[in-house]
Enzyme design. Structure first.
Site, PDB file in Angstrom:
ATOM      1  N   VAL A  68       0.855  -1.190   0.000  1.00 23.39           N
ATOM      2  CA  VAL A  68       0.000   0.000   0.000  1.00 23.39           C
ATOM      3  C   VAL A  68       0.884   1.231   0.000  1.00 23.39           C
ATOM      4  O   VAL A  68       1.788   1.357   0.833  1.00 23.39           O
ATOM      5  CB  VAL A  68      -0.930   0.025   1.244  1.00 23.39           C
ATOM      6  CG1 VAL A  68      -1.675   1.354   1.332  1.00 23.39           C
ATOM      7  CG2 VAL A  68      -1.917  -1.135   1.195  1.00 23.39           C
ATOM      8  N   ALA A 113       4.324   4.121   3.101  1.00 16.57           N
ATOM      9  CA  ALA A 113       3.928   2.893   2.398  1.00 16.57           C
ATOM     10  C   ALA A 113       4.140   1.711   3.338  1.00 16.57           C
ATOM     11  O   ALA A 113       4.761   1.852   4.399  1.00 16.57           O
ATOM     12  CB  ALA A 113       4.758   2.716   1.135  1.00 16.57           C
ATOM     13  N   LYS A 114       3.629   0.580   2.996  1.00 17.66           N
ATOM     14  CA  LYS A 114       3.878  -0.635   3.794  1.00 17.66           C
ATOM     15  C   LYS A 114       3.538  -1.848   2.948  1.00 17.66           C
ATOM     16  O   LYS A 114       2.730  -1.759   2.027  1.00 17.66           O
ATOM     17  CB  LYS A 114       2.997  -0.628   5.057  1.00 17.66           C
ATOM     18  CG  LYS A 114       3.525  -1.506   6.164  1.00 17.66           C
ATOM     19  CD  LYS A 114       4.633  -0.820   6.922  1.00 17.66           C
ATOM     20  CE  LYS A 114       5.177  -1.673   8.047  1.00 17.66           C
ATOM     21  NZ  LYS A 114       6.080  -0.882   8.920  1.00 17.66           N
ATOM     22  N   GLY A 115       4.138  -2.980   3.280  1.00 17.11           N
ATOM     23  CA  GLY A 115       3.831  -4.207   2.570  1.00 17.11           C
ATOM     24  C   GLY A 115       3.708  -5.365   3.532  1.00 17.11           C
ATOM     25  O   GLY A 115       4.212  -5.303   4.667  1.00 17.11           O
ATOM     26  N   ASP A 154      10.621  -5.230   8.442  1.00 17.38           N
ATOM     27  CA  ASP A 154       9.656  -5.038   9.536  1.00 17.38           C
ATOM     28  C   ASP A 154       9.526  -6.404  10.224  1.00 17.38           C
ATOM     29  O   ASP A 154      10.473  -7.201  10.194  1.00 17.38           O
ATOM     30  CB  ASP A 154       8.333  -4.499   8.967  1.00 17.38           C
ATOM     31  CG  ASP A 154       7.383  -4.011  10.055  1.00 17.38           C
ATOM     32  OD1 ASP A 154       7.688  -3.003  10.702  1.00 17.38           O
ATOM     33  OD2 ASP A 154       6.343  -4.652  10.290  1.00 17.38           O
TER      34      ASP A 154
END
Ligand code: NAD
Length: 451
Positions: A68, A113-115, A154
């Site tokens: 995202v 953002a992040k995944g 992460d």
């Protein structure tokens, strides 16, 4: 992530909305032009990918992954990739939004953002993790890139994961300078030695400065303070060592299997070695065993949640026995728990400030890779320290000014919305969020609405 027996809404995306809505009445010129608030809150781009991966059993297994991009208003997207069985699109949306606020708050030129990939790394061999990472990277294609969206490690990902992502991206973009496509890489691949412990170091500098400038009445240093840490991975383990080195007693730590408690203070290095050998801190000799969540209720001066979301909720916030919560994890405290802790006089340094050290050093790594430079490690640490201290002061000052102007904010809010519902008293989370949102709003308005 689900926590049984709790009646409050634990959907992380809903939680980010509640936190955002608490800040809106304090953010100048935001409620006057409602559409701007929606523009700042909604994610720009959501990608969901299906990942067929050949596992060691000889069969193809299907995995689901997400990336995202919450906001590129202030720069390219930046944010980690997590591997977790409970990863889902709402969680990734929330984590991406927090990244936008975090980057704005500590003033690095990135958006958020992040995944995430839905998987359990405990059940995957290293080879399987590599194939999954490579397939995910290939599926994201040009969604990620040194100037568009830059992943980092992460939960349950690390420098090795980033090396695979970099290599896969490089195979797809031969001949280009691709190092800045991911941060948190091994040092031999353009990473910074300081990145590994940067999140914990950031939390440490913030806490140290918060105490030094009077954040907790009667306490001005870490010396002799009792610290409890939930999570003994990248963030938690480094934090334990840094706080210990500053004279604090680490009285309890935990991981996903359980916790250990010693009121006289644990030998952190030794407990780390024990975990390296056995895979968990549970069973560490000489310490009392405690259930994983019970660790949060152990009496201490500073509680550092450094594991996963939704750990301090309306269910246990009344039993948290500390003076200060420092959120090294993202989203460990729910809005209902925030209120309970505030009512009980427990202060809380919010995630977007407390754990921003990781993205600050990621920014330094990215800048170094873009320029093809090698920076001195001591310079990186000093730059991090300055940024974290400055951001801490900004948040504390803003909270004080919001509290002072509460009446006029209430009046403006009532005039703009017609609602005389009292706006909540500003805490440090709201103050941090207000600073961040206003910076994003300013950048958005300077750029203008295209076309
Ligand atoms: P990690 O995978 O290195 O470590 C996670 C730790 O949490 C492990 O010790 C694991 O056993 C423990 N854990 C997992 N579930 C638990 C549970 N239910 N109860 C107790 N312990 C549990 O991950 P990390 O990188 O240290 O990330 C931890 C938190 O910090 C996450 O919220 C992450 O989003 C946040 N964070 C990490 C970074 C970073 O740079 N790594 C940056 C900012 C924020």
């Amino acid at each position: 992530m689900a926590t049984t027996g709790v009646t409050e809404d634990l959907n992380l995306h809903h939680i980010t909305r509640q936190q955002f809505d608490r800040a809106v009445p304090f953010a100048d010129n935001l409620h006057g032009w409602r559409g701007i608030a929606e523009w700042l809150f909604e994610p720009e781009h959501i990608m969901e990918v299906t990942l067929p991966v050949l596992l060691d059993d000889g069969f193809v297994h299907m995995f689901r992954g997400y990336r995202v991009l919450h906001s590129a208003i202030r720069g390219p997207g930046k944010g980690g990739v997590r591997f977790h069985p409970d990863a889902g699109v709402d969680e990734v949306k929330a984590l991406a939004a927090w990244m936008s606020w975090k980057c704005a708050l500590v003033d690095v030129p990135f958006g958020g953002a992040k995944g995430g990939i839905v998987c359990d790394t405990h059940r995957l061999s290293i080879g399987e993790q590599e194939r999954l990472t490579r397939r995910f990277t290939a599926s994201l294609g040009d969604t990620i890139g040194p100037h568009t969206d830059i992943p980092a490690p992460d939960l349950y990902t690390n420098a090795q994961t980033m090396a695979w992502m970099y290599d896969t991206y490089s195979m797809m973009h031969p001949g280009a300078a691709n190092l800045p496509v991911v941060t948190g890489k091994p040092v031999e691949l353009g990473g910074l030695a300081a990145r590994d412990g940067a999140t914990a170091r950031g939390a440490f500098y913030v806490t140290e400065h918060f105490l030094a400038i009077g954040g907790l009445a009667g306490i001005d240093s870490l010396d002799g303070l009792r610290v409890v840490i939930q999570g003994f991975g990248s963030a938690g383990r480094h934090a334990a060592q840094l706080f210990r080195d500053a004279g604090a007693l680490i009285v309890a730590v935990s991981d996903s299997r359980g916790g250990i408690h010693d009121p006289a203070g644990l030998n952190v290095r030794d407990a780390g070695r024990f975990k390296d050998e056995s895979g968990t801190v549970v069973g560490y000799p000489g310490a009392e065993a405690v259930p994983s969540k019970g660790v949060l209720e152990i009496p201490c001066d500073i509680l550092i949640p450094a594991a996963i979301e939704n750990q301090i909720t309306s269910r246990n916030a009344g039993r948290i026995d500390t003076r200060l919560v420092v959120e090294a994890a993202n989203g460990p405290t729910t809005p209902a728990a925030d209120d309970i802790l505030a009512d009980r006089g427990i202060k809380l340094i919010p995630d977007i400030l407390a754990n921003a050290g990781g993205v600050v050093v990621s920014y330094f790594e990215w800048a170094q890779n873009i320029e093809n430079q090698q920076w001195d490690d001591a310079d990186v640490v000093e730059k991090l320290r300055k940024k974290m201290r400055r951001s801490t002061e900004v948040v504390i000052t803003r909270r004080a000014s919001l509290a002072e102007g509460l009446e006029s904010y209430q009046e403006a809010w009532t005039n703009a919305t017609g609602s005389d519902e009292p706006i909540p008293k500003p805490d440090l989370r709201t103050a941090a969020q207000v600073v961040a949102i206003q910076r994003c709003r300013t950048a958005a308005l300077q750029r203008g609405v295209w076309p």
